[in-house]
Design a protein around this motif. Structure first.
Motif, PDB file in Angstrom:
ATOM      1  N   TYR A  15      21.007  73.556  20.753  1.00 32.29           N
ATOM      2  CA  TYR A  15      20.460  74.152  21.969  1.00 32.29           C
ATOM      3  C   TYR A  15      21.193  73.608  23.179  1.00 32.29           C
ATOM      4  CZ  TYR A  15      17.058  74.506  25.870  1.00 32.29           C
ATOM      5  OH  TYR A  15      16.441  74.710  27.079  1.00 32.29           O
ATOM      6  N   THR A  74      21.288  74.710  27.681  1.00 33.42           N
ATOM      7  CA  THR A  74      20.657  75.580  28.663  1.00 33.42           C
ATOM      8  C   THR A  74      21.338  75.483  30.015  1.00 33.42           C
ATOM      9  OG1 THR A  74      18.511  76.228  29.605  1.00 33.42           O
ATOM     10  CG2 THR A  74      18.939  73.858  29.415  1.00 33.42           C
ATOM     11  N   ASP A  75      21.057  76.437  30.890  1.00 37.97           N
ATOM     12  CA  ASP A  75      21.466  76.414  32.295  1.00 37.97           C
ATOM     13  C   ASP A  75      22.963  76.160  32.461  1.00 37.97           C
ATOM     14  OD1 ASP A  75      18.805  76.366  34.177  1.00 37.97           O
ATOM     15  OD2 ASP A  75      18.415  75.452  32.236  1.00 37.97           O
ATOM     16  N   GLY A 121      19.179  78.434  26.408  1.00 40.04           N
ATOM     17  CA  GLY A 121      17.907  78.366  27.113  1.00 40.04           C
ATOM     18  C   GLY A 121      17.782  79.170  28.383  1.00 40.04           C
ATOM     19  N   HIS A 168      12.154  78.908  28.821  1.00 41.68           N
ATOM     20  CA  HIS A 168      13.076  78.538  29.894  1.00 41.68           C
ATOM     21  C   HIS A 168      12.481  77.488  30.820  1.00 41.68           C
ATOM     22  CE1 HIS A 168      16.264  78.714  32.810  1.00 41.68           C
ATOM     23  NE2 HIS A 168      15.383  78.956  33.763  1.00 41.68           N
ATOM     24  N   GLY A 176      14.425  74.167  29.933  1.00 41.80           N
ATOM     25  CA  GLY A 176      15.415  73.824  30.950  1.00 41.80           C
ATOM     26  C   GLY A 176      14.842  74.072  32.323  1.00 41.80           C
ATOM     27  N   ASP A 181      17.924  70.584  31.354  1.00 41.62           N
ATOM     28  CA  ASP A 181      18.831  71.102  32.385  1.00 41.62           C
ATOM     29  C   ASP A 181      19.551  69.932  33.053  1.00 41.62           C
ATOM     30  OD1 ASP A 181      20.122  72.225  34.537  1.00 41.62           O
ATOM     31  OD2 ASP A 181      18.357  73.162  35.413  1.00 41.62           O
TER      32      ASP A 181
END
Length: 469
Positions: free
Chosen positions: A45, A47-48, A86, A251, A375, A398
């Motif tokens: 995983y 994210t962002d 994410g 999210h 995130g 994040d």
């Protein structure tokens, strides 16, 4: 709306017919619903990414589940593994188009094992189709525009003459510049796109976006949102939540008010269990995107009311797909908190952890969830893990403001648009791997990592495995 205002609002009771914060949880049953996806052997995983191509490339290099084919350059997923992105694919770097192309191609290549979450920066791009349309610009040219409902600011023509040149304020490009800079928190995005187009077109010098006009930049946004465009494909395949075994991915964050609620209903229900609600929400999001996709916003005779959600706000607006756009916001037009999993956070205005309420984590446990990964809110140069009183692990991942953190200042790099330092450190690259076990790596840290049967612990960073199965 700033984070301080949002955190103050989030404590209020929802109004406008939305579910009340006082709704009891004691009667919420744990229903069988639809069974959660079985836990995959491995998952990774991140994210962002927000258009930071260097960050993405570094992530692929250190990933336990992704790799780049040395012959074709394509990103590949390890057999049997899953990958979750994410959300928030774009806006803060000069790699929006290339990252979108790679992540959409990856999901197309492995549709059952690649999961794309919808972030607020992804969802809000649906606005552009409506607000850049001829119908909208003719009705509300920038020098007569009322502004957007969530910003208490003067009309756009008074914000700054450099942003909106007086000679022709009603062009698509000028509308786009204002929308990005003043309503999406993406002040550098227009110029990032100019630089990226110059690189893709091999125009030199790249660092000034040589030969790329404002109209070409605007066209690239429109094309990405049109049929066959990668922003449209990302939205079509995006989800609001994913559950893999005992891990839930969202999210932003969860609250008592959002669980069991599907907009724009005035009630909420957990009768189908967590997985049933997730499936209902993901289906609803896809229906919203489909409504937006089938609308011809280029039709000059389109009723301007169908393009005016940003002026008015709220659920059940006539603009196609706007219920999802509203769901991506932190609050409603009456300033009550929006019960959303997208624009929500467990980090307070003083950077303190705001743990989910016990009744929420107790229900999650009864539904088989032991870990929540999310995130949205930047937390430093490494993901922030914390454990609730009843043993549910939350991990906020994040790291987009990592260059502001002491210890990675030597790794800062210049932002090509602002000329200042980039917010993100190029070495603060982290993968959340397997059942919420952290794997983080850079050249300096590699010798400090210990692999224990697929479990990655970084001694240098003092990250520990936290009660996950």
């Amino acid at each position: 709306m700033n984070s301080r205002s949002m955190m103050a609002l989030i404590r209020r009771t929802a109004t406008m017919g939305l579910p009340a914060a006082s709704m009891a949880w004691a009667g919420w049953p744990r229903c069988a619903g639809t069974a959660a996806s079985p836990a995959p052997r491995e998952w990774g995983y991140v994210t962002d990414v927000e258009g930071n191509l260097g960050f993405w490339n570094n992530y692929v290099k250190i990933s336990k589940v992704l790799s780049r084919d040395p012959r074709t350059g394509e990103v590949r997923l390890k057999p049997g593994a899953h990958f979750v992105f994410g959300g928030d694919a774009v806006d803060q770097g000069e790699g929006d188009l290339r990252f979108l192309e790679e992540i959409v191609a990856l999901q197309r290549r492995y549709p059952e094992r690649v999961h794309l979450l919808l972030g607020n920066r992804d969802i809000n791009k649906m606005r552009l189709s409506a607000e850049l349309s001829t119908a909208h610009r003719d009705k509300w040219p920038l020098d007569q525009h009322p502004g957007v409902w969530w910003i208490s600011a003067p009309p756009p023509q008074e914000i700054g003459t450099q942003l909106i040149p007086a000679m022709n304020p009603n062009t698509v490009a000028n509308h786009l510049k204002w929308i990005l800079a003043k309503t999406m928190g993406a002040g550098g995005t227009f110029e990032y796109r100019r630089l990226e187009l110059a690189k893709l077109n091999k125009n030199k010098p790249f660092d000034v976006g040589a030969g790329i006009t404002d109209q070409q930049v605007a066209d690239s946004f429109v094309e990405s949102l049109s049929e066959g465009g990668n922003m449209r494909e990302y939205l079509r395949n995006g989800k609001l939540a994913v559950q893999l075994g005992s891990t839930l991915f969202i999210h932003g964050a969860l609250s008592n008010e959002c669980i069991g609620w599907t907009p724009p209903s005035a009630t909420r229900s957990t009768a189908t269990g967590l997985q049933g609600w997730i499936e209902t929400m993901n289906l609803w999001a896809r229906q919203q995107v489909n409504q937006w996709c089938i609308t011809d916003f280029s039709n000059k005779s389109l009723d301007p009311a169908m393009t005016a959600w940003a002026n008015d706000g709220g659920y059940s607006h006539p603009q196609p797909g706007s219920d999802l756009t509203q769901y991506g916001m932190g609050h409603l037009p009456d300033l009550s908190p929006n019960p959303t999993v997208v624009y929500n956070t467990w980090i307070g205005r003083a950077s303190q952890v705001l743990p989910p309420p016990p009744e929420l984590t107790s229900w999650l446990k009864s539904e088989g969830v032991m870990t929540v990964v999310c995130g949205h809110k930047p937390v430093g140069d490494l993901p922030l893990p914390f454990e609730t009183s009843d043993g549910v692990t939350v991990l906020i991942a994040d790291t987009s403001y990592s260059a502001n953190i002491r210890g990675v200042t030597a790794a800062k790099e210049k932002d090509p648009v602002s000329g200042g330092w980039s917010k993100r450190s190029p070495v603060a690259v982290t993968e959340v791997y397997c059942n919420c076990l952290l794997y983080t790596s850079d050249a300096a840290d590699e010798e400090d990592s210990v692999d224990l049967g697929g479990r990655r612990i970084i001694k240098k960073k003092n990250i520990k495995r936290m009660g996950c199965d």
